[in-house]
Write a protein that holds these residues in place. Structure first.
Motif, PDB file in Angstrom:
ATOM      1  N   TYR A 113       0.860  -1.182   0.000  1.00  0.00           N
ATOM      2  CA  TYR A 113       0.000   0.000   0.000  1.00  0.00           C
ATOM      3  C   TYR A 113       0.898   1.234   0.000  1.00  0.00           C
ATOM      4  CZ  TYR A 113      -4.838   1.566   0.873  1.00  0.00           C
ATOM      5  OH  TYR A 113      -6.115   2.074   0.750  1.00  0.00           O
ATOM      6  N   SER A 114       0.587   2.221  -0.842  1.00  0.00           N
ATOM      7  CA  SER A 114       1.433   3.418  -0.898  1.00  0.00           C
ATOM      8  C   SER A 114       0.571   4.674  -1.017  1.00  0.00           C
ATOM      9  CB  SER A 114       2.388   3.336  -2.091  1.00  0.00           C
ATOM     10  OG  SER A 114       1.684   3.339  -3.320  1.00  0.00           O
ATOM     11  N   PHE A 115       1.162   5.796  -0.596  1.00  0.00           N
ATOM     12  CA  PHE A 115       0.488   7.091  -0.656  1.00  0.00           C
ATOM     13  C   PHE A 115       1.463   8.118  -1.215  1.00  0.00           C
ATOM     14  CE2 PHE A 115      -1.192   4.800   3.013  1.00  0.00           C
ATOM     15  CZ  PHE A 115      -2.554   4.839   2.784  1.00  0.00           C
ATOM     16  N   SER A 116       0.941   9.082  -1.960  1.00  0.00           N
ATOM     17  CA  SER A 116       1.765  10.189  -2.441  1.00  0.00           C
ATOM     18  C   SER A 116       0.862  11.384  -2.718  1.00  0.00           C
ATOM     19  CB  SER A 116       2.526   9.793  -3.713  1.00  0.00           C
ATOM     20  OG  SER A 116       1.631   9.409  -4.744  1.00  0.00           O
ATOM     21  N   TYR A 117       1.476  12.553  -2.701  1.00  0.00           N
ATOM     22  CA  TYR A 117       0.731  13.785  -2.973  1.00  0.00           C
ATOM     23  C   TYR A 117       1.519  14.628  -3.958  1.00  0.00           C
ATOM     24  CZ  TYR A 117      -1.102  18.486  -2.532  1.00  0.00           C
ATOM     25  OH  TYR A 117      -1.610  19.731  -2.812  1.00  0.00           O
ATOM     26  N   VAL A 118       0.818  15.179  -4.943  1.00  0.00           N
ATOM     27  CA  VAL A 118       1.457  16.026  -5.947  1.00  0.00           C
ATOM     28  C   VAL A 118       0.623  17.284  -6.135  1.00  0.00           C
ATOM     29  CG1 VAL A 118       2.343  16.194  -8.299  1.00  0.00           C
ATOM     30  CG2 VAL A 118       2.315  13.973  -7.149  1.00  0.00           C
ATOM     31  N   ARG A 119       1.271  18.449  -5.991  1.00  0.00           N
ATOM     32  CA  ARG A 119       0.585  19.707  -6.268  1.00  0.00           C
ATOM     33  C   ARG A 119       0.335  19.851  -7.763  1.00  0.00           C
ATOM     34  NH1 ARG A 119       4.446  21.119  -2.419  1.00  0.00           N
ATOM     35  NH2 ARG A 119       3.602  22.039  -0.499  1.00  0.00           N
ATOM     36  N   ASN A 120      -0.645  20.643  -8.094  1.00  0.00           N
ATOM     37  CA  ASN A 120      -0.992  20.868  -9.495  1.00  0.00           C
ATOM     38  C   ASN A 120       0.204  21.371 -10.285  1.00  0.00           C
ATOM     39  OD1 ASN A 120      -2.503  21.230 -11.845  1.00  0.00           O
ATOM     40  ND2 ASN A 120      -3.173  23.272 -11.254  1.00  0.00           N
ATOM     41  N   SER A 121       0.963  22.299  -9.713  1.00  0.00           N
ATOM     42  CA  SER A 121       2.108  22.886 -10.424  1.00  0.00           C
ATOM     43  C   SER A 121       3.258  21.905 -10.598  1.00  0.00           C
ATOM     44  CB  SER A 121       2.612  24.123  -9.670  1.00  0.00           C
ATOM     45  OG  SER A 121       3.026  23.778  -8.355  1.00  0.00           O
ATOM     46  N   GLU A 122       3.238  20.793  -9.839  1.00  0.00           N
ATOM     47  CA  GLU A 122       4.315  19.804  -9.917  1.00  0.00           C
ATOM     48  C   GLU A 122       3.995  18.650 -10.856  1.00  0.00           C
ATOM     49  OE1 GLU A 122       5.973  20.381  -5.331  1.00  0.00           O
ATOM     50  OE2 GLU A 122       4.604  18.731  -5.818  1.00  0.00           O
ATOM     51  N   LEU A 123       2.770  18.632 -11.406  1.00  0.00           N
ATOM     52  CA  LEU A 123       2.399  17.552 -12.318  1.00  0.00           C
ATOM     53  C   LEU A 123       3.041  17.798 -13.676  1.00  0.00           C
ATOM     54  CD1 LEU A 123      -1.362  17.230 -11.370  1.00  0.00           C
ATOM     55  CD2 LEU A 123       0.384  15.506 -10.986  1.00  0.00           C
ATOM     56  N   SER A 124       4.041  16.988 -14.001  1.00  0.00           N
ATOM     57  CA  SER A 124       4.758  17.183 -15.264  1.00  0.00           C
ATOM     58  C   SER A 124       3.911  16.769 -16.449  1.00  0.00           C
ATOM     59  CB  SER A 124       6.071  16.389 -15.255  1.00  0.00           C
ATOM     60  OG  SER A 124       5.828  15.014 -15.005  1.00  0.00           O
ATOM     61  N   SER A 125       3.064  15.766 -16.274  1.00  0.00           N
ATOM     62  CA  SER A 125       2.170  15.329 -17.352  1.00  0.00           C
ATOM     63  C   SER A 125       0.842  14.927 -16.738  1.00  0.00           C
ATOM     64  CB  SER A 125       2.785  14.155 -18.117  1.00  0.00           C
ATOM     65  OG  SER A 125       2.961  13.049 -17.266  1.00  0.00           O
ATOM     66  N   ILE A 126      -0.218  15.336 -17.356  1.00  0.00           N
ATOM     67  CA  ILE A 126      -1.549  15.058 -16.829  1.00  0.00           C
ATOM     68  C   ILE A 126      -2.328  14.261 -17.866  1.00  0.00           C
ATOM     69  CG2 ILE A 126      -3.677  16.075 -15.945  1.00  0.00           C
ATOM     70  CD1 ILE A 126      -2.165  18.553 -15.227  1.00  0.00           C
ATOM     71  N   ASP A 127      -2.692  13.015 -17.517  1.00  0.00           N
ATOM     72  CA  ASP A 127      -3.521  12.260 -18.444  1.00  0.00           C
ATOM     73  C   ASP A 127      -4.980  12.678 -18.275  1.00  0.00           C
ATOM     74  OD1 ASP A 127      -4.556  10.927 -16.225  1.00  0.00           O
ATOM     75  OD2 ASP A 127      -3.118   9.290 -16.404  1.00  0.00           O
ATOM     76  N   ALA A 128      -5.854  12.118 -19.094  1.00  0.00           N
ATOM     77  CA  ALA A 128      -7.257  12.550 -19.100  1.00  0.00           C
ATOM     78  C   ALA A 128      -7.930  12.339 -17.752  1.00  0.00           C
ATOM     79  CB  ALA A 128      -8.010  11.796 -20.191  1.00  0.00           C
ATOM     80  N   ASP A 129      -7.595  11.235 -17.070  1.00  0.00           N
ATOM     81  CA  ASP A 129      -8.222  10.945 -15.792  1.00  0.00           C
ATOM     82  C   ASP A 129      -7.821  11.949 -14.721  1.00  0.00           C
ATOM     83  OD1 ASP A 129      -9.637   8.737 -16.701  1.00  0.00           O
ATOM     84  OD2 ASP A 129      -7.974   7.368 -16.333  1.00  0.00           O
ATOM     85  N   LYS A 130      -6.517  12.258 -14.667  1.00  0.00           N
ATOM     86  CA  LYS A 130      -6.057  13.239 -13.683  1.00  0.00           C
ATOM     87  C   LYS A 130      -6.641  14.616 -13.989  1.00  0.00           C
ATOM     88  CE  LYS A 130      -1.693  11.081 -12.291  1.00  0.00           C
ATOM     89  NZ  LYS A 130      -0.209  11.187 -12.300  1.00  0.00           N
ATOM     90  N   GLN A 131      -6.745  14.941 -15.273  1.00  0.00           N
ATOM     91  CA  GLN A 131      -7.329  16.217 -15.662  1.00  0.00           C
ATOM     92  C   GLN A 131      -8.774  16.302 -15.174  1.00  0.00           C
ATOM     93  OE1 GLN A 131      -5.528  18.688 -17.475  1.00  0.00           O
ATOM     94  NE2 GLN A 131      -7.210  19.895 -16.662  1.00  0.00           N
ATOM     95  N   ALA A 132      -9.503  15.183 -15.289  1.00  0.00           N
ATOM     96  CA  ALA A 132     -10.897  15.150 -14.823  1.00  0.00           C
ATOM     97  C   ALA A 132     -10.973  15.333 -13.319  1.00  0.00           C
ATOM     98  CB  ALA A 132     -11.553  13.838 -15.239  1.00  0.00           C
ATOM     99  N   VAL A 133     -10.040  14.708 -12.589  1.00  0.00           N
ATOM    100  CA  VAL A 133     -10.009  14.837 -11.132  1.00  0.00           C
ATOM    101  C   VAL A 133      -9.830  16.293 -10.733  1.00  0.00           C
ATOM    102  CG1 VAL A 133      -8.677  14.288  -9.056  1.00  0.00           C
ATOM    103  CG2 VAL A 133      -9.212  12.484 -10.693  1.00  0.00           C
ATOM    104  N   LEU A 134      -8.911  16.990 -11.402  1.00  0.00           N
ATOM    105  CA  LEU A 134      -8.630  18.386 -11.084  1.00  0.00           C
ATOM    106  C   LEU A 134      -9.766  19.304 -11.504  1.00  0.00           C
ATOM    107  CD1 LEU A 134      -4.861  18.551 -12.072  1.00  0.00           C
ATOM    108  CD2 LEU A 134      -5.786  18.795  -9.770  1.00  0.00           C
ATOM    109  N   GLU A 135     -10.275  19.112 -12.717  1.00  0.00           N
ATOM    110  CA  GLU A 135     -11.301  20.008 -13.233  1.00  0.00           C
ATOM    111  C   GLU A 135     -12.637  19.823 -12.522  1.00  0.00           C
ATOM    112  OE1 GLU A 135     -11.560  19.519 -17.423  1.00  0.00           O
ATOM    113  OE2 GLU A 135      -9.648  20.513 -17.838  1.00  0.00           O
ATOM    114  N   ASN A 136     -12.977  18.577 -12.224  1.00  0.00           N
ATOM    115  CA  ASN A 136     -14.272  18.300 -11.604  1.00  0.00           C
ATOM    116  C   ASN A 136     -14.218  18.255 -10.085  1.00  0.00           C
ATOM    117  OD1 ASN A 136     -15.587  18.015 -14.129  1.00  0.00           O
ATOM    118  ND2 ASN A 136     -14.812  15.938 -14.320  1.00  0.00           N
ATOM    119  N   LYS A 137     -13.008  18.447  -9.528  1.00  0.00           N
ATOM    120  CA  LYS A 137     -12.835  18.495  -8.075  1.00  0.00           C
ATOM    121  C   LYS A 137     -13.454  17.274  -7.411  1.00  0.00           C
ATOM    122  CE  LYS A 137     -12.904  23.548  -8.123  1.00  0.00           C
ATOM    123  NZ  LYS A 137     -13.528  24.782  -7.583  1.00  0.00           N
TER     124      LYS A 137
END
Length: 349
Positions: free
Chosen positions: A142-166
């Motif tokens: 089991y693992s955990f990590s946190y990435v700020r929006n400004s630190e995301l070097s590449s955003i796939d469609a799923d991550k983009q949806a997570v950010l845009e749709n909160k």
């Protein structure tokens, strides 16, 4: 955000005291449920708990299951299927009809890793993604990590949806389960004015664990209010206002509002800017500033004035609720209407 802060603070405290505990996390929901993926409940071996995974119908059973996980030191994946209308399931009548998957994790090293990632998340002043990943066949991985929006070097469609749709997103990838959670910036608000109605707003915001910055005549500020805010400032102090911050001007002083408008005009991109008082007063303020060479027409289109939602509020406490409701609605891109008129599911942006 208050749930995150409460869990983080309690988890850090219990870890320092070497208390045995387990963290229950809603990771997947189908159908109707009171809480969405990412809802958490922290349980200690002696039966104390913080947070919630439902509206009260699952917590009692989850408490027992979490205590068993603590005793065995085994991660458990629990599924509650409330889609059938069975009033005897779990011994209570369930108000929601959905399928809910919950992971119960009692492993100290995992909780330490989660505590670190969560602390990073809630101390950030920009949005980000908290990622939990596990193998359902080998739950100890089991693992955990946190990435700020400004630190995301590449955003796939799923991550983009997570950010845009909160939102939070559960999925299976390469044989592993993943929970991606949108983490909003730490809510920050600036309250300008030291009159008694400012205290009512501060008290409401404190219930939500917002970071409150209070500007005014410091010696005249309410003593109780000073203890509830992050920091106090005099009118002439320097203010570091961020793009996601909210501003509320409630000075009851025309000249003071003119002074503030001149200083705050560069912050038009804040999340919310409300000014107490009727539109006629705002017209007068705009004309006064125009005479002094300040054009606030572009800023005025963004302002909430009169401030707050139209709920017929009377008195400082109700007005504070009206203001806070408008802020939450604007931050979440909602119109503040009654939910019975909403066509989309409640949790869909």
């Amino acid at each position: 955000m208050k749930d995150w802060i409460q869990i983080s603070n309690r988890l850090e405290e219990l870890l320092s005291e070497n208390v045995e505990m387990a963290l229950a996390t809603v990771v997947h929901v189908e159908g109707s449920a009171y809480r969405r993926p990412g809802a958490r409940m922290l349980v200690t071996g002696d039966g104390n708990w913080w947070g919630a995974i439902s509206g009260g119908c699952l917590e009692g059973d989850m408490l027992k299951k979490a205590q068993m996980a603590i005793m065995t030191q085994k991660i458990k994946l629990v599924t509650y299927d409330t889609r059938e209308d069975d009033p005897f399931q779990l011994g209570v009548g369930l108000g929601c009809q959905g399928l809910i998957d919950i992971v119960i994790n009692p492993i100290r090293s995992h909780l330490e890793a989660f505590s670190k990632a969560l602390k990073q998340a809630i101390s950030s002043h920009e949005p980000g993604i908290l990622l939990s990943e596990w193998d359902e066949n080998q739950l100890d991985q089991y693992s955990f990590s946190y990435v700020r929006n400004s630190e995301l070097s590449s955003i796939d469609a799923d991550k983009q949806a997570v950010l845009e749709n909160k939102m939070a997103l559960y999925q299976l990838r390469e044989g592993k389960s993943q929970l991606w959670e949108y983490v909003p910036p730490m809510p920050r608000i600036w309250i300008f004015g030291h009159q008694f109605d400012a205290l009512a707003l501060i008290q409401q915001l404190n219930l939500l664990a917002w970071e409150i910055h209070w500007v005014g005549n410091v010696p005249k500020m309410n003593v109780i209010g000073k203890k509830l805010v992050h920091q106090v400032y005099d009118w002439e102090s320097e203010w570091e206002i961020l793009a996601e911050d909210c501003l509320v001007m409630m000075t009851h002083d025309f000249d003071r509002d003119a002074f503030l408008m001149k200083r705050l005009m560069s912050y038009v991109k804040v999340a919310y800017w409300g000014i107490l008082g009727p539109q006629k007063r705002m017209d007068k303020l705009e004309n006064q500033l125009k005479k002094e060479g300040f054009d606030i027409s572009s800023v005025r289109a963004f302002l909430s004035n009169p401030v707050g939602l139209d709920i017929g509020a009377e008195g400082p406490e109700e007005i504070a609720i009206s203001i806070l409701a408008e802020i939450i609605a604007q931050k979440n891109n909602r119109n503040g209407q009654a939910l019975k008129y909403r066509k989309l599911p409640i949790h869909v942006v």
